[in-house]
Design a protein around this motif. Structure first.
Motif, PDB file in Angstrom:
ATOM      1  N   ARG A   4      47.753  -1.768  37.551  1.00 31.86           N
ATOM      2  CA  ARG A   4      48.242  -0.982  38.687  1.00 31.86           C
ATOM      3  C   ARG A   4      48.611  -1.900  39.845  1.00 31.86           C
ATOM      4  NH1 ARG A   4      44.684   3.777  41.640  1.00 31.86           N
ATOM      5  NH2 ARG A   4      45.960   3.960  43.531  1.00 31.86           N
ATOM      6  N   SER A   5      47.767  -2.885  40.133  1.00 31.68           N
ATOM      7  CA  SER A   5      48.060  -3.820  41.215  1.00 31.68           C
ATOM      8  C   SER A   5      49.307  -4.642  40.902  1.00 31.68           C
ATOM      9  CB  SER A   5      46.853  -4.739  41.436  1.00 31.68           C
ATOM     10  OG  SER A   5      47.124  -5.693  42.428  1.00 31.68           O
ATOM     11  N   LYS A   6      49.454  -5.049  39.652  1.00 28.78           N
ATOM     12  CA  LYS A   6      50.639  -5.812  39.261  1.00 28.78           C
ATOM     13  C   LYS A   6      51.897  -4.973  39.424  1.00 28.78           C
ATOM     14  CE  LYS A   6      52.656  -8.251  35.322  1.00 28.78           C
ATOM     15  NZ  LYS A   6      52.457  -8.642  33.896  1.00 28.78           N
ATOM     16  N   THR A   7      51.820  -3.704  39.059  1.00 27.59           N
ATOM     17  CA  THR A   7      52.967  -2.813  39.212  1.00 27.59           C
ATOM     18  C   THR A   7      53.317  -2.627  40.672  1.00 27.59           C
ATOM     19  OG1 THR A   7      52.268  -1.641  37.206  1.00 27.59           O
ATOM     20  CG2 THR A   7      53.887  -0.551  38.607  1.00 27.59           C
ATOM     21  N   LEU A  11      56.854  -3.529  42.525  1.00 25.18           N
ATOM     22  CA  LEU A  11      57.623  -2.557  43.290  1.00 25.18           C
ATOM     23  C   LEU A  11      57.910  -3.051  44.704  1.00 25.18           C
ATOM     24  CD1 LEU A  11      55.916   0.811  42.231  1.00 25.18           C
ATOM     25  CD2 LEU A  11      58.174  -0.028  41.561  1.00 25.18           C
ATOM     26  N   LEU A  12      56.917  -3.634  45.339  1.00 24.18           N
ATOM     27  CA  LEU A  12      57.115  -4.128  46.697  1.00 24.18           C
ATOM     28  C   LEU A  12      58.087  -5.294  46.731  1.00 24.18           C
ATOM     29  CD1 LEU A  12      53.590  -3.969  48.374  1.00 24.18           C
ATOM     30  CD2 LEU A  12      55.612  -2.602  48.859  1.00 24.18           C
ATOM     31  N   ARG A  41      53.434   5.238  39.839  1.00 22.39           N
ATOM     32  CA  ARG A  41      53.296   4.297  40.947  1.00 22.39           C
ATOM     33  C   ARG A  41      54.470   4.421  41.920  1.00 22.39           C
ATOM     34  NH1 ARG A  41      49.166   4.421  41.977  1.00 22.39           N
ATOM     35  NH2 ARG A  41      49.518   2.731  43.477  1.00 22.39           N
ATOM     36  N   LEU A  42      55.658   4.685  41.383  1.00 21.22           N
ATOM     37  CA  LEU A  42      56.814   4.878  42.261  1.00 21.22           C
ATOM     38  C   LEU A  42      56.642   6.134  43.101  1.00 21.22           C
ATOM     39  CD1 LEU A  42      59.612   3.746  42.983  1.00 21.22           C
ATOM     40  CD2 LEU A  42      60.577   5.234  41.223  1.00 21.22           C
ATOM     41  N   ASP A 169      55.919 -13.589  39.359  1.00 18.84           N
ATOM     42  CA  ASP A 169      56.737 -12.638  40.106  1.00 18.84           C
ATOM     43  C   ASP A 169      57.652 -13.334  41.105  1.00 18.84           C
ATOM     44  OD1 ASP A 169      54.733 -13.563  41.702  1.00 18.84           O
ATOM     45  OD2 ASP A 169      54.242 -11.624  42.601  1.00 18.84           O
ATOM     46  N   GLU A 170      57.808 -14.662  40.983  1.00 17.52           N
ATOM     47  CA  GLU A 170      58.702 -15.399  41.851  1.00 17.52           C
ATOM     48  C   GLU A 170      59.940 -15.817  41.074  1.00 17.52           C
ATOM     49  OE1 GLU A 170      56.674 -18.673  43.640  1.00 17.52           O
ATOM     50  OE2 GLU A 170      54.955 -17.481  44.234  1.00 17.52           O
ATOM     51  N   GLN A 171      61.045 -16.012  41.775  1.00 20.01           N
ATOM     52  CA  GLN A 171      62.286 -16.432  41.149  1.00 20.01           C
ATOM     53  C   GLN A 171      62.786 -17.751  41.720  1.00 20.01           C
ATOM     54  OE1 GLN A 171      63.577 -14.883  38.587  1.00 20.01           O
ATOM     55  NE2 GLN A 171      62.045 -13.264  38.652  1.00 20.01           N
TER      56      GLN A 171
END
Length: 436
Positions: A4-7, A11-12, A41-42, A169-171
């Motif tokens: 849930r935290s990862k999702t 989203l953020l 979550r959305l 989660d970084e690009q």
């Protein structure tokens, strides 16, 4: 809770700055997360941020988020502010941990060099024979070590080299670091460049499904999945027809995870072939071209490629400085141990610590080298298998036309997601676009 935290973080990251209008399917494709995980979550994020809703006449919901969503949520939630603060603190602590290995190396080399120099001077005054040669050797070695240390400190403040890979989660590209962090890089590497592979895979799959308007065959998605190499009739005793049947069965077995991820449905044609329908991704308007034209134009997806893991991102001068300092620490520790055995237990302890640390700095990269080679060999093998599936689909393009033709026909018969809006929270109740 962790998922849930990862999702929420995904989203953020997607919506936190620009906001905009998004459907659940759009977000699932953009983040690579499953539809059943994204949807609740959305909705929670929409409630927490006061997002606007647009409801189409087929019940499809679009969430309209305001710009600077992250700032808005940070202002409303102390938990998010605390989480952001803890992340910054952890980033600083991790940087200190990375630098500590280089700091210990430089400090030990300087300390043991000074101790060896002092003991050398003491031996010079105690014994006259060969003292000049000993003093010259110790002094010259100490001068060289001082030059290396000065160069290391100069590199630390002025020159950088590629460092760790970003988080999953970084690009952004790998950061640049200086010598003290390069010691950690040589010892433990810079992270896995493929840690975001699953996210990239599902983004590619979602984009491909949307491009195919929600109906695909398994052979076209195979280059994006982790399947063993396809059977080739030219390389075995199987016939052409049995080769195609075996390959289709093998590709179909890998589709279960895709069906679960994007809420798909398998469909069986009259010929007994399997097609895969994803109604939530079926949104485009009917095109004028025929199903035959679609089938002839379609092909397999480009293969998903994993990047080779670099052993270290320290540059050549940093690797040379690392090797010189480690070898110097090993030699100086042995010399200090030999000279201090009859003199001081404290000096013996420092020498033993320096000896153990230098051996650790030599052994860890050597042991990691074997695992690094195996990991890259496995990456090469998986890339080769995915490329073979793309080559197989191209080689058997004519044999797959009938399945792609059935997929194109099914695509036209699926109910399409409407763009017509019947309700939106952006307007008052009396001004809703309801067709009375």
């Amino acid at each position: 809770m962790q998922r849930r935290s990862k999702t929420d973080r995904a989203l953020l990251k997607l919506l936190g700055v620009q906001g905009g209008a998004w459907t659940t399917t759009d977000v699932a494709i953009a983040t690579g997360m499953p539809l059943d995980v994204i949807e609740p979550r959305l909705l929670s994020l929409a409630v927490a941020s006061g997002a606007q809703l647009r409801v189409a006449d087929d019940g499809n919901v679009t969430y309209v988020f305001s710009a600077q969503l992250r700032r808005l949520l940070l202002a409303r939630s102390w938990k998010l502010r605390l989480d952001a603060c803890l992340r910054k603190v952890w980033s600083l602590l991790f940087w200190i941990i990375r630098c500590s290995f280089g700091v210990v190396l430089v400090v030990l080399v300087v300390l043991i060099s000074l101790l060896v120099l002092l003991l050398g001077l003491a031996l010079f005054w105690a014994e006259d024979d060969a003292a000049n040669a000993l003093l010259s050797l110790v002094g010259g070695g100490f001068e060289l070590i001082v030059r290396i240390v000065v160069a290391v400190l100069t590199d630390q403040f002025w020159i950088g080299s590629p460092g760790r890979f970003p988080a999953a989660d970084e690009q952004s590209p790998p950061q640049r670091v200086a010598f003290l962090e390069s010691v950690y890089s040589i010892l433990f590497g810079d992270g896995d460049p493929n840690q975001a592979l699953e996210t990239r895979r599902w983004q590619r799959i979602g984009g491909f499904l949307r491009h195919r308007d929600g109906v695909v065959i398994a052979e076209d998605l195979a280059p994006l999945l982790d399947l063993a190499d396809p059977p080739f009739a030219t390389h075995s005793s199987v016939t052409q027809s049995s080769e195609i049947a075996l390959a289709s069965e093998q590709a179909d077995q890998g589709m279960l995870s895709v069906l679960l991820h994007f809420d798909g449905r398998p469909q069986v044609t009259e010929q007994g072939d399997l097609l895969y329908c994803f109604p939530s991704l079926h949104h485009r308007s009917v095109e004028a071209s025929s199903a035959e034209d679609h089938a002839l134009a379609e092909g397999a997806s480009l293969p998903l490629r994993e990047r080779r893991i670099a052993f270290t991102h320290a540059n050549q001068s940093q690797r040379q400085a690392y090797g010189f300092l480690v070898v110097s620490l090993l030699g100086l520790s042995l010399l200090l141990l030999h000279w201090s055995l009859p003199l001081s237990a404290a000096l013996v302890g420092i020498a033993c610590f320096g000896l153990g640390y230098s051996l650790l700095l030599l052994a860890l990269p050597l042991l990691r080298w074997f695992g690094w080679r195996r990991s890259n060999a496995a990456i090469h093998q998986r890339n080769r298998w995915r490329q073979q599936w793309a080559d197989w689909a191209q080689l058997h393009r004519d044999a797959l036309v009938s399945k792609r033709l059935e997929a194109a026909r099914l695509r036209k018969n699926l109910p399409r997601i409407s763009d017509g809006m019947v309700y939106t929270t952006e307007n008052d109740l009396l001004t809703q676009p309801i067709d009375h």
